[in-house]
Design a protein around this motif. Structure first.
Motif, mmCIF file in Angstrom:
data_model
loop_
_atom_site.group_PDB
_atom_site.id
_atom_site.type_symbol
_atom_site.label_atom_id
_atom_site.label_comp_id
_atom_site.label_asym_id
_atom_site.label_seq_id
_atom_site.Cartn_x
_atom_site.Cartn_y
_atom_site.Cartn_z
ATOM 1 N N MET A 42 0.808 -1.212 0.000
ATOM 2 C CA MET A 42 0.000 0.000 0.000
ATOM 3 C C MET A 42 0.843 1.264 0.000
ATOM 4 O O MET A 42 0.592 2.209 -0.741
ATOM 5 C CB MET A 42 -0.917 0.015 1.225
ATOM 6 N N MET A 43 1.876 1.263 0.865
ATOM 7 C CA MET A 43 2.771 2.427 0.906
ATOM 8 C C MET A 43 3.460 2.619 -0.437
ATOM 9 O O MET A 43 3.593 3.724 -0.935
ATOM 10 C CB MET A 43 3.821 2.245 1.997
ATOM 11 N N ARG A 44 3.881 1.479 -1.030
ATOM 12 C CA ARG A 44 4.569 1.531 -2.311
ATOM 13 C C ARG A 44 3.678 2.151 -3.380
ATOM 14 O O ARG A 44 4.129 2.948 -4.195
ATOM 15 C CB ARG A 44 4.954 0.095 -2.695
ATOM 16 N N GLU A 45 2.405 1.788 -3.351
ATOM 17 C CA GLU A 45 1.461 2.355 -4.321
ATOM 18 C C GLU A 45 1.246 3.847 -4.116
ATOM 19 O O GLU A 45 1.135 4.607 -5.074
ATOM 20 C CB GLU A 45 0.112 1.644 -4.218
ATOM 21 N N LYS A 46 1.173 4.260 -2.834
ATOM 22 C CA LYS A 46 1.004 5.688 -2.545
ATOM 23 C C LYS A 46 2.182 6.504 -3.089
ATOM 24 O O LYS A 46 2.008 7.589 -3.642
ATOM 25 C CB LYS A 46 0.895 5.914 -1.033
ATOM 26 N N ILE A 47 3.388 5.973 -2.902
ATOM 27 C CA ILE A 47 4.585 6.662 -3.384
ATOM 28 C C ILE A 47 4.587 6.715 -4.912
ATOM 29 O O ILE A 47 4.864 7.751 -5.527
ATOM 30 C CB ILE A 47 5.868 5.943 -2.874
ATOM 31 N N SER A 48 4.224 5.583 -5.509
ATOM 32 C CA SER A 48 4.214 5.467 -6.958
ATOM 33 C C SER A 48 3.148 6.393 -7.573
ATOM 34 O O SER A 48 3.424 7.126 -8.534
ATOM 35 C CB SER A 48 3.943 4.000 -7.291
ATOM 36 N N ASP A 49 1.952 6.391 -6.994
ATOM 37 C CA ASP A 49 0.891 7.310 -7.442
ATOM 38 C C ASP A 49 1.326 8.754 -7.233
ATOM 39 O O ASP A 49 1.065 9.618 -8.073
ATOM 40 C CB ASP A 49 -0.397 7.083 -6.630
ATOM 41 N N GLY A 50 1.956 9.010 -6.088
ATOM 42 C CA GLY A 50 2.424 10.362 -5.769
ATOM 43 C C GLY A 50 3.400 10.877 -6.812
ATOM 44 O O GLY A 50 3.389 12.060 -7.160
ATOM 45 N N MET A 51 4.242 9.983 -7.323
ATOM 46 C CA MET A 51 5.192 10.395 -8.356
ATOM 47 C C MET A 51 4.440 10.762 -9.633
ATOM 48 O O MET A 51 4.696 11.789 -10.245
ATOM 49 C CB MET A 51 6.206 9.293 -8.634
ATOM 50 N N LYS A 52 3.470 9.920 -10.000
ATOM 51 C CA LYS A 52 2.701 10.180 -11.220
ATOM 52 C C LYS A 52 1.934 11.501 -11.132
ATOM 53 O O LYS A 52 1.716 12.169 -12.134
ATOM 54 C CB LYS A 52 1.743 9.019 -11.495
ATOM 55 N N LYS A 53 1.520 11.861 -9.922
ATOM 56 C CA LYS A 53 0.764 13.111 -9.731
ATOM 57 C C LYS A 53 1.678 14.318 -9.528
ATOM 58 O O LYS A 53 1.189 15.430 -9.307
ATOM 59 C CB LYS A 53 -0.163 12.966 -8.515
ATOM 60 N N GLY A 54 2.977 14.101 -9.526
ATOM 61 C CA GLY A 54 3.906 15.226 -9.367
ATOM 62 C C GLY A 54 4.088 15.664 -7.918
ATOM 63 O O GLY A 54 4.600 16.755 -7.656
ATOM 64 N N LEU A 55 3.675 14.827 -6.969
ATOM 65 C CA LEU A 55 3.857 15.174 -5.553
ATOM 66 C C LEU A 55 5.213 14.679 -5.047
ATOM 67 O O LEU A 55 5.847 15.308 -4.198
ATOM 68 C CB LEU A 55 2.752 14.533 -4.704
ATOM 69 N N VAL A 56 5.622 13.541 -5.560
ATOM 70 C CA VAL A 56 6.865 12.903 -5.122
ATOM 71 C C VAL A 56 7.888 13.009 -6.243
ATOM 72 O O VAL A 56 7.579 12.722 -7.400
ATOM 73 C CB VAL A 56 6.599 11.400 -4.794
ATOM 74 N N HIS A 57 9.095 13.441 -5.899
ATOM 75 C CA HIS A 57 10.171 13.485 -6.887
ATOM 76 C C HIS A 57 10.620 12.060 -7.175
ATOM 77 O O HIS A 57 10.511 11.190 -6.323
ATOM 78 C CB HIS A 57 11.335 14.316 -6.328
ATOM 79 N N GLU A 58 11.150 11.811 -8.370
ATOM 80 C CA GLU A 58 11.541 10.428 -8.732
ATOM 81 C C GLU A 58 12.563 9.847 -7.753
ATOM 82 O O GLU A 58 12.523 8.660 -7.438
ATOM 83 C CB GLU A 58 12.068 10.387 -10.167
ATOM 84 N N THR A 59 13.461 10.700 -7.244
ATOM 85 C CA THR A 59 14.448 10.171 -6.287
ATOM 86 C C THR A 59 13.782 9.799 -4.954
ATOM 87 O O THR A 59 14.358 9.055 -4.173
ATOM 88 C CB THR A 59 15.584 11.167 -6.013
ATOM 89 N N GLY A 60 12.567 10.317 -4.738
ATOM 90 C CA GLY A 60 11.791 9.929 -3.552
ATOM 91 C C GLY A 60 11.399 8.458 -3.605
ATOM 92 O O GLY A 60 11.214 7.814 -2.566
ATOM 93 N N MET A 61 11.273 7.932 -4.827
ATOM 94 C CA MET A 61 10.973 6.496 -4.986
ATOM 95 C C MET A 61 12.150 5.665 -4.474
ATOM 96 O O MET A 61 11.969 4.670 -3.773
ATOM 97 C CB MET A 61 10.765 6.152 -6.469
ATOM 98 N N ILE A 62 13.361 6.089 -4.846
ATOM 99 C CA ILE A 62 14.560 5.346 -4.422
ATOM 100 C C ILE A 62 14.723 5.478 -2.902
ATOM 101 O O ILE A 62 15.024 4.500 -2.215
ATOM 102 C CB ILE A 62 15.804 5.853 -5.186
#
Lengths: 230, 230
Positions: A1-21
């Motif tokens: 679930m957390m992984r999906e939130k981060i991944s969705d957040g990136m797609k929406k421009g809330l999370v920077h790509e390095t935030g995924m790493i």
């Protein structure tokens, strides 16, 4: 679930790509903790509650990962502690700050700081140092979950009390902060809120707090867990 | 540099977004190793060389992360070991397979497998189980760096010898494989190639190989390192 939130957040421009790493790094350390609040992390949550309780002007610094993982929990903590909320980003763009302000408002936050950017944290690159004069700049206590080491050090140099939430007990942020909660934000933030609502000898807790000892206990916990695997 | 390659790889459609998070998990474990090839990982690289050397039909399975981090190194290993290269993806799309075939060809690979997808690994969901009849399906030894646990188990159930490269000594993949090289792919792959070029008593190495003991030694190494930090 957390992984999906981060991944969705990136797609929406809330999370920077390095935030995924960065999230992946956190996952690895959380796995080593057994994905639960370990006793020394709970002690640190009590210490964090003490610093927030005794603060004159506390601010919670929010980045993309913190927002998508624990927006509501941060709003509740801010209300309970009487703290401000400021969007403060490592990879700052005005657009992403605005999106995150709206996201936090959607989670119930009021008067979210971070858009003014009318002050600077000394010692950081121009965009990275931007902050609000009425927010982080003038705060005496800052809670910076999932923060990078440079910013944490720069805030310490400004004379602030710095609380962080960081799953890596070895990170520079963990070692620089006054209080390091080695726990997942989704567990740590509500845990701090819960402790604030309790009655503690806040001054006594601050007086006795030894962050280095706490980090050592977290490492010992991980070592012990590793030795039980094979 | 690795972080940028993964990030660029995602933008180019070579790396799936969850590959970014997986990379972060790897970073955390690599940090715990001291970002170097530790002695038990070098032993495992010798064992991996032995299995590849004795294989009748070895295949190296390549996903997005492996490709963007170590395409040339994998091509060199395939040539040295006389192994095939197959693109095999967890989040499979024909488009991404094609991109990765071209990417590997750009790094010097010939006859890259993975486009046919005319066979299935039993026990995996339809798209995840797709593989080439002349590749992974009929291989006796498969090197699957950065693999997920389900696939690793499914390959074992097919009776194959499975070699993996995984920075997490506790992962299901690490525990399922016949040989687990607990090292970063960028160091592990060229290290295996180097060992293949040496003269070893390959049969003796395979006979004596104890993967569980190796994983225990990796954990002990990490425990020892952790205890030296504070």
């Amino acid at each position: 679930m957390m992984r999906e939130k981060i991944s969705d957040g990136m797609k929406k421009g809330l999370v920077h790509e390095t935030g995924m790493i960065a999230h992946g790094r956190g996952e690895a350390f959380d796995y080593l903790l057994g994905e639960k609040t370990i006793p020394p992390a709970d002690d640190a949550a009590v210490a964090a509650a003490a610093y927030l309780k005794k603060a004159k002007n506390a601010v919670i610094s929010i980045n993309g990962n913190v927002a998508v993982l624990s927006a509501r929990e941060c709003v509740e903590l801010a209300e309970t502690a009487g703290a401000g909320i400021e969007i403060n980003l490592f990879h700052r763009t005005a657009e992403r700050v605005e999106k995150l302000v709206k996201f936090m408002e959607g989670a119930g936050a009021r008067d979210v700081l971070g858009m003014e950017a009318d002050a600077r944290i000394p010692g950081l690159e121009h965009d990275r140092g931007k902050c609000d004069r009425d927010g982080i700049y003038s705060a005496d206590v800052v809670l910076v979950p999932l923060e990078d080491g440079d910013r944490c050090e720069a805030l310490k140099k400004m004379g602030k009390q710095v609380i962080t939430v960081d799953l890596n007990p070895l990170s520079r942020t963990a070692r620089t902060a006054d209080v390091t909660v080695v726990d997942n934000v989704v567990r740590a933030i509500p845990n701090i809120t819960r402790h604030i609502r309790e009655k503690h000898d806040w001054n006594g807790i601050i007086k006795k707090w030894d962050n280095r000892k706490c980090l050592k206990e977290c490492l010992e916990y991980i070592e012990h867990r590793l030795s039980s695997f094979y």
